[in-house]
Design a protein around this motif. Structure first.
Motif, PDB file in Angstrom:
ATOM      1  N   ASN A  73       1.065  -1.072  -0.763  1.00 12.32           N
ATOM      2  CA  ASN A  73       0.356   0.044  -0.330  1.00 12.32           C
ATOM      3  C   ASN A  73       1.145   1.308  -0.311  1.00 12.32           C
ATOM      4  O   ASN A  73       0.106   2.274  -0.214  1.00 12.32           O
ATOM      5  CB  ASN A  73      -1.022  -0.160   0.802  1.00 12.32           C
ATOM      6  CG  ASN A  73      -2.347  -0.734   0.649  1.00 12.32           C
ATOM      7  OD1 ASN A  73      -3.392  -0.723   0.374  1.00 12.32           O
ATOM      8  ND2 ASN A  73      -2.158  -2.264   1.361  1.00 12.32           N
ATOM      9  N   SER A  74       2.089   1.132   0.096  1.00 14.37           N
ATOM     10  CA  SER A  74       2.728   2.570   0.472  1.00 14.37           C
ATOM     11  C   SER A  74       3.965   3.007  -0.704  1.00 14.37           C
ATOM     12  O   SER A  74       3.248   3.962  -1.134  1.00 14.37           O
ATOM     13  CB  SER A  74       3.518   2.252   1.307  1.00 14.37           C
ATOM     14  OG  SER A  74       5.124   1.547   1.015  1.00 14.37           O
ATOM     15  N   LYS A  75       3.190   1.642  -1.420  1.00 12.80           N
ATOM     16  CA  LYS A  75       4.088   1.682  -3.088  1.00 12.80           C
ATOM     17  C   LYS A  75       3.278   1.876  -3.780  1.00 12.80           C
ATOM     18  O   LYS A  75       3.249   2.288  -5.577  1.00 12.80           O
ATOM     19  CB  LYS A  75       4.627   0.724  -3.655  1.00 12.80           C
ATOM     20  CG  LYS A  75       5.998   0.082  -2.261  1.00 12.80           C
ATOM     21  CD  LYS A  75       6.360  -1.214  -3.194  1.00 12.80           C
ATOM     22  CE  LYS A  75       7.899  -1.356  -2.340  1.00 12.80           C
ATOM     23  NZ  LYS A  75       8.242  -2.799  -2.369  1.00 12.80           N
ATOM     24  N   ARG A  76       1.678   2.128  -3.938  1.00 12.64           N
ATOM     25  CA  ARG A  76       0.418   3.089  -4.754  1.00 12.64           C
ATOM     26  C   ARG A  76       0.716   4.277  -5.021  1.00 12.64           C
ATOM     27  O   ARG A  76       1.801   4.878  -4.793  1.00 12.64           O
ATOM     28  CB  ARG A  76      -0.739   2.950  -3.982  1.00 12.64           C
ATOM     29  CG  ARG A  76      -1.415   1.462  -3.621  1.00 12.64           C
ATOM     30  CD  ARG A  76      -2.663   1.413  -3.106  1.00 12.64           C
ATOM     31  NE  ARG A  76      -3.447   0.663  -2.084  1.00 12.64           N
ATOM     32  CZ  ARG A  76      -3.887  -0.145  -3.030  1.00 12.64           C
ATOM     33  NH1 ARG A  76      -4.211   0.348  -3.912  1.00 12.64           N
ATOM     34  NH2 ARG A  76      -4.383  -1.078  -2.537  1.00 12.64           N
ATOM     35  N   LYS A  77       0.262   4.215  -6.354  1.00 10.62           N
ATOM     36  CA  LYS A  77       0.558   6.180  -6.640  1.00 10.62           C
ATOM     37  C   LYS A  77      -0.859   6.742  -5.760  1.00 10.62           C
ATOM     38  O   LYS A  77       0.021   7.948  -4.928  1.00 10.62           O
ATOM     39  CB  LYS A  77      -0.480   6.280  -8.006  1.00 10.62           C
ATOM     40  CG  LYS A  77       0.272   7.444  -8.600  1.00 10.62           C
ATOM     41  CD  LYS A  77      -0.182   7.617 -10.148  1.00 10.62           C
ATOM     42  CE  LYS A  77       0.213   9.367 -10.899  1.00 10.62           C
ATOM     43  NZ  LYS A  77      -0.152   9.601 -12.297  1.00 10.62           N
ATOM     44  N   ASN A  78      -1.492   6.412  -4.922  1.00 11.38           N
ATOM     45  CA  ASN A  78      -1.780   7.177  -4.062  1.00 11.38           C
ATOM     46  C   ASN A  78      -1.682   6.076  -2.383  1.00 11.38           C
ATOM     47  O   ASN A  78      -2.510   5.269  -2.433  1.00 11.38           O
ATOM     48  CB  ASN A  78      -3.778   6.949  -4.273  1.00 11.38           C
ATOM     49  CG  ASN A  78      -4.021   7.792  -5.369  1.00 11.38           C
ATOM     50  OD1 ASN A  78      -3.897   9.357  -5.644  1.00 11.38           O
ATOM     51  ND2 ASN A  78      -4.962   7.316  -6.311  1.00 11.38           N
ATOM     52  N   SER A  79      -0.463   6.506  -2.185  1.00  8.60           N
ATOM     53  CA  SER A  79      -0.075   5.704  -1.461  1.00  8.60           C
ATOM     54  C   SER A  79      -0.881   5.592   0.199  1.00  8.60           C
ATOM     55  O   SER A  79      -1.368   6.805   0.443  1.00  8.60           O
ATOM     56  CB  SER A  79       0.846   6.379  -0.711  1.00  8.60           C
ATOM     57  OG  SER A  79       2.492   6.012  -2.002  1.00  8.60           O
ATOM     58  N   ILE A  80      -0.937   4.642   0.327  1.00  4.44           N
ATOM     59  CA  ILE A  80      -1.704   4.191   2.248  1.00  4.44           C
ATOM     60  C   ILE A  80      -0.874   3.968   2.390  1.00  4.44           C
ATOM     61  O   ILE A  80       0.715   3.072   2.908  1.00  4.44           O
ATOM     62  CB  ILE A  80      -2.702   3.288   2.595  1.00  4.44           C
ATOM     63  CG1 ILE A  80      -4.080   4.105   0.785  1.00  4.44           C
ATOM     64  CG2 ILE A  80      -3.807   3.600   3.506  1.00  4.44           C
ATOM     65  CD1 ILE A  80      -4.709   2.612   0.972  1.00  4.44           C
ATOM     66  N   PHE A  81      -0.382   4.687   4.120  1.00  3.24           N
ATOM     67  CA  PHE A  81       1.053   4.685   5.179  1.00  3.24           C
ATOM     68  C   PHE A  81       0.045   4.666   6.228  1.00  3.24           C
ATOM     69  O   PHE A  81      -1.091   4.788   6.942  1.00  3.24           O
ATOM     70  CB  PHE A  81       1.438   5.604   5.063  1.00  3.24           C
ATOM     71  CG  PHE A  81       2.058   6.387   3.838  1.00  3.24           C
ATOM     72  CD1 PHE A  81       3.837   5.700   3.202  1.00  3.24           C
ATOM     73  CD2 PHE A  81       1.449   7.444   3.103  1.00  3.24           C
ATOM     74  CE1 PHE A  81       3.833   5.671   2.415  1.00  3.24           C
ATOM     75  CE2 PHE A  81       2.313   7.614   2.272  1.00  3.24           C
ATOM     76  CZ  PHE A  81       3.362   7.303   1.252  1.00  3.24           C
ATOM     77  N   LEU A  82       0.703   2.828   6.559  1.00  2.00           N
ATOM     78  CA  LEU A  82      -0.320   2.080   7.547  1.00  2.00           C
ATOM     79  C   LEU A  82       0.427   1.323   8.811  1.00  2.00           C
ATOM     80  O   LEU A  82       2.254   1.322   8.538  1.00  2.00           O
ATOM     81  CB  LEU A  82      -0.484   0.885   7.198  1.00  2.00           C
ATOM     82  CG  LEU A  82      -1.676   1.437   5.485  1.00  2.00           C
ATOM     83  CD1 LEU A  82      -2.194  -0.561   4.748  1.00  2.00           C
ATOM     84  CD2 LEU A  82      -3.529   1.219   6.331  1.00  2.00           C
ATOM     85  N   ARG A  83      -0.271   1.680   9.517  1.00  2.10           N
ATOM     86  CA  ARG A  83       0.486   0.634  11.030  1.00  2.10           C
ATOM     87  C   ARG A  83      -0.286  -0.568  11.445  1.00  2.10           C
ATOM     88  O   ARG A  83      -1.066  -0.884  10.847  1.00  2.10           O
ATOM     89  CB  ARG A  83      -0.007   1.746  12.193  1.00  2.10           C
ATOM     90  CG  ARG A  83       1.075   3.128  11.998  1.00  2.10           C
ATOM     91  CD  ARG A  83       0.421   4.035  13.591  1.00  2.10           C
ATOM     92  NE  ARG A  83      -0.802   3.776  13.528  1.00  2.10           N
ATOM     93  CZ  ARG A  83      -1.890   5.178  14.023  1.00  2.10           C
ATOM     94  NH1 ARG A  83      -1.020   6.301  12.736  1.00  2.10           N
ATOM     95  NH2 ARG A  83      -3.383   5.855  13.844  1.00  2.10           N
ATOM     96  N   GLU A  84       1.270  -1.164  12.132  1.00  5.20           N
ATOM     97  CA  GLU A  84       0.795  -2.959  11.861  1.00  5.20           C
ATOM     98  C   GLU A  84      -0.871  -3.097  12.758  1.00  5.20           C
ATOM     99  O   GLU A  84      -1.362  -4.064  12.292  1.00  5.20           O
ATOM    100  CB  GLU A  84       1.697  -3.404  12.544  1.00  5.20           C
ATOM    101  CG  GLU A  84       3.035  -4.222  12.301  1.00  5.20           C
ATOM    102  CD  GLU A  84       4.395  -4.806  13.350  1.00  5.20           C
ATOM    103  OE1 GLU A  84       3.051  -4.588  14.032  1.00  5.20           O
ATOM    104  OE2 GLU A  84       4.994  -4.769  13.102  1.00  5.20           O
ATOM    105  N   ASN A  85      -1.334  -2.447  13.585  1.00  5.42           N
ATOM    106  CA  ASN A  85      -2.326  -2.560  14.044  1.00  5.42           C
ATOM    107  C   ASN A  85      -3.923  -2.052  13.268  1.00  5.42           C
ATOM    108  O   ASN A  85      -4.707  -2.370  13.893  1.00  5.42           O
ATOM    109  CB  ASN A  85      -2.596  -2.160  15.828  1.00  5.42           C
ATOM    110  CG  ASN A  85      -1.820  -2.784  16.205  1.00  5.42           C
ATOM    111  OD1 ASN A  85      -1.867  -3.567  16.104  1.00  5.42           O
ATOM    112  ND2 ASN A  85      -1.303  -2.038  17.909  1.00  5.42           N
ATOM    113  N   GLU A  86      -3.599  -1.500  12.401  1.00  9.91           N
ATOM    114  CA  GLU A  86      -4.845  -1.342  11.178  1.00  9.91           C
ATOM    115  C   GLU A  86      -4.820  -1.944  10.348  1.00  9.91           C
ATOM    116  O   GLU A  86      -5.587  -2.027   9.312  1.00  9.91           O
ATOM    117  CB  GLU A  86      -4.146   0.136  10.109  1.00  9.91           C
ATOM    118  CG  GLU A  86      -4.305   1.367  11.350  1.00  9.91           C
ATOM    119  CD  GLU A  86      -3.588   2.600  10.520  1.00  9.91           C
ATOM    120  OE1 GLU A  86      -4.083   3.957  11.221  1.00  9.91           O
ATOM    121  OE2 GLU A  86      -3.251   2.751   9.594  1.00  9.91           O
ATOM    122  N   VAL A  87      -4.139  -2.980  10.161  1.00  9.13           N
ATOM    123  CA  VAL A  87      -4.604  -4.541   9.379  1.00  9.13           C
ATOM    124  C   VAL A  87      -4.539  -5.723   9.845  1.00  9.13           C
ATOM    125  O   VAL A  87      -3.947  -6.218  10.751  1.00  9.13           O
ATOM    126  CB  VAL A  87      -2.855  -4.834   8.510  1.00  9.13           C
ATOM    127  CG1 VAL A  87      -3.001  -5.672   7.343  1.00  9.13           C
ATOM    128  CG2 VAL A  87      -2.008  -3.743   7.716  1.00  9.13           C
TER     129      VAL A  87
END
Length: 379
Positions: A73-87
């Motif tokens: 998700n961090s590599k998308r053009k519209n990047s989504i930056f996530l924490r472990e507890n959000e997945v």
């Protein structure tokens, strides 16, 4: 607006596929891919089978897979930056939607479904003691925000959105999410955002997830599917993005329903994501969509709007028949003309007749070409 307090089993999807098989028809009715998965994915599954441990993964999922999801998700053009507890890794999208609803709705709460939509949404709400409220898209497939707002009441607890959408291929934009936020910002309304076709966006369009919206992400359960992404639906592995607060609520229920997803498949997918190229995935499916679109122009059937995403195209059939219902036309096309599709009415709770049928182009190129050449010669 329509409120429904019960539901009945609806098997038309299976019925049409069985009809295609019985009459030896080209089957473009279901979204199941008929081509093989990447051999590397198979190899990673063999590697997983060779491991000593075949026990449950943690409730949240295989740590390596969670790490791979965050990286993807961090590599998308519209990047989504996530924490472990959000997945959270889950068994499948249907399970995830059901459990997300269970996490937030109480008896008598209303949940808005934007139609046309997949047939499991309403039953998932009813099984959780909620009340489905249906909002029908206009013919141009655009949201009429005033009409949608009129569906909202003091009992509304959630809205289900699907983008890219099955069956229309319509995609929600950043502006759409902003508009939705404006009409729900002053109420405690959650979003169930099914984004299982996120890697299939065409003509330069980019998937815009509700999880990118700084306010909506606080109240969103965002659902993705590795089965759709890798054409491996039988593996039954999906994932959920949610705020830490909503993740905790979700896992509280998940632990009593499934606990965890398929362990060997989680490992294989985690390893495969390290070499997976979403752009190549998108390119292959856009090529299939373009083949379908170009060949369909040689038939009397009409495409009003080219699919922006997902793996489906809706087609107007009124140049062929003014009198048949969409159900009658679908069966006639399958039996008499040897090409299987689904009626658009199958995606509405009311089952009200329409001018459209849905085809899937998630098929081998040869099947698409042979099916549409057959229609060109026989319609």
């Amino acid at each position: 607006m329509q409120k429904v307090y019960g539901f009945t089993h609806y098997s038309f999807f299976t019925e049409m596929s069985e009809l295609a098989s019985k009459h030896n028809s080209f089957d473009l009715s279901l979204g199941l891919a008929d081509f093989d998965i990447d051999v590397r994915l198979k190899d990673f599954l063999k590697e997983a089978a060779g491991h000593n441990s075949h026990n449950y993964e943690p409730l949240a999922g295989n740590p390596l897979l969670i790490e791979s999801v965050i990286s993807l998700n961090s590599k998308r053009k519209n990047s989504i930056f996530l924490r472990e507890n959000e997945v959270t890794i889950t068994p499948c999208a249907t399970f995830t939607l059901y459990t997300a609803l269970k996490s937030v709705i109480n008896q008598g709460d209303e949940v808005i479904i934007i139609q046309p939509s997949y047939y499991t949404y309403g039953p998932s709400i009813v099984l959780n003691n909620g009340i489905p409220v249906y909002y029908d898209l206009d013919n141009d497939l655009e949201i009429n925000w005033e009409k949608l707002q009129n569906c909202i009441s003091e009992k509304t607890k959630a809205i289900i959105v699907n983008s890219p959408q099955n069956p229309t291929g319509k995609m929600w934009t950043e502006n759409d999410w902003n508009q939705l936020y404006q009409i729900i910002k002053d109420q405690e309304i959650y979003l169930i955002s099914e984004e299982i076709y996120d890697t299939y966006c065409y003509d330069g369009k980019e998937h815009y997830s509700t999880f990118l919206h700084p306010e909506l992400k606080k109240r969103t359960f965002c659902i993705f599917s590795f089965g759709k992404m890798f054409h491996s639906t039988g593996w039954k592995v999906s994932y959920l993005l949610a705020s830490e607060e909503l993740t905790a609520k979700f896992r509280c229920h998940q632990q009593y329903i499934s606990y965890s997803a398929n362990a060997p498949c989680q490992y294989a997918i985690a390893k495969y994501l390290q070499v997976f190229d979403p752009l190549e995935n998108q390119r292959i499916m856009q090529q299939k969509r373009d083949i379908f679109y170009d060949l369909m122009k040689g038939t009397p059937l009409q495409i009003d709007k080219k699919a922006e995403g997902a793996v489906f195209q809706i087609v107007n059939f009124r140049n062929v028949s003014k009198t048949m219902t969409d159900v009658e036309f679908s069966k006639w096309l399958t039996i008499e003309k040897k090409v299987a599709c689904l009626p658009l009415s199958a995606f509405y709770d009311s089952r009200q007749n329409s001018d459209y049928v849905r085809f899937s182009f998630s098929k081998k190129d040869d099947l698409i070409i042979n099916a549409l050449e057959h229609l060109r010669k026989n319609l």
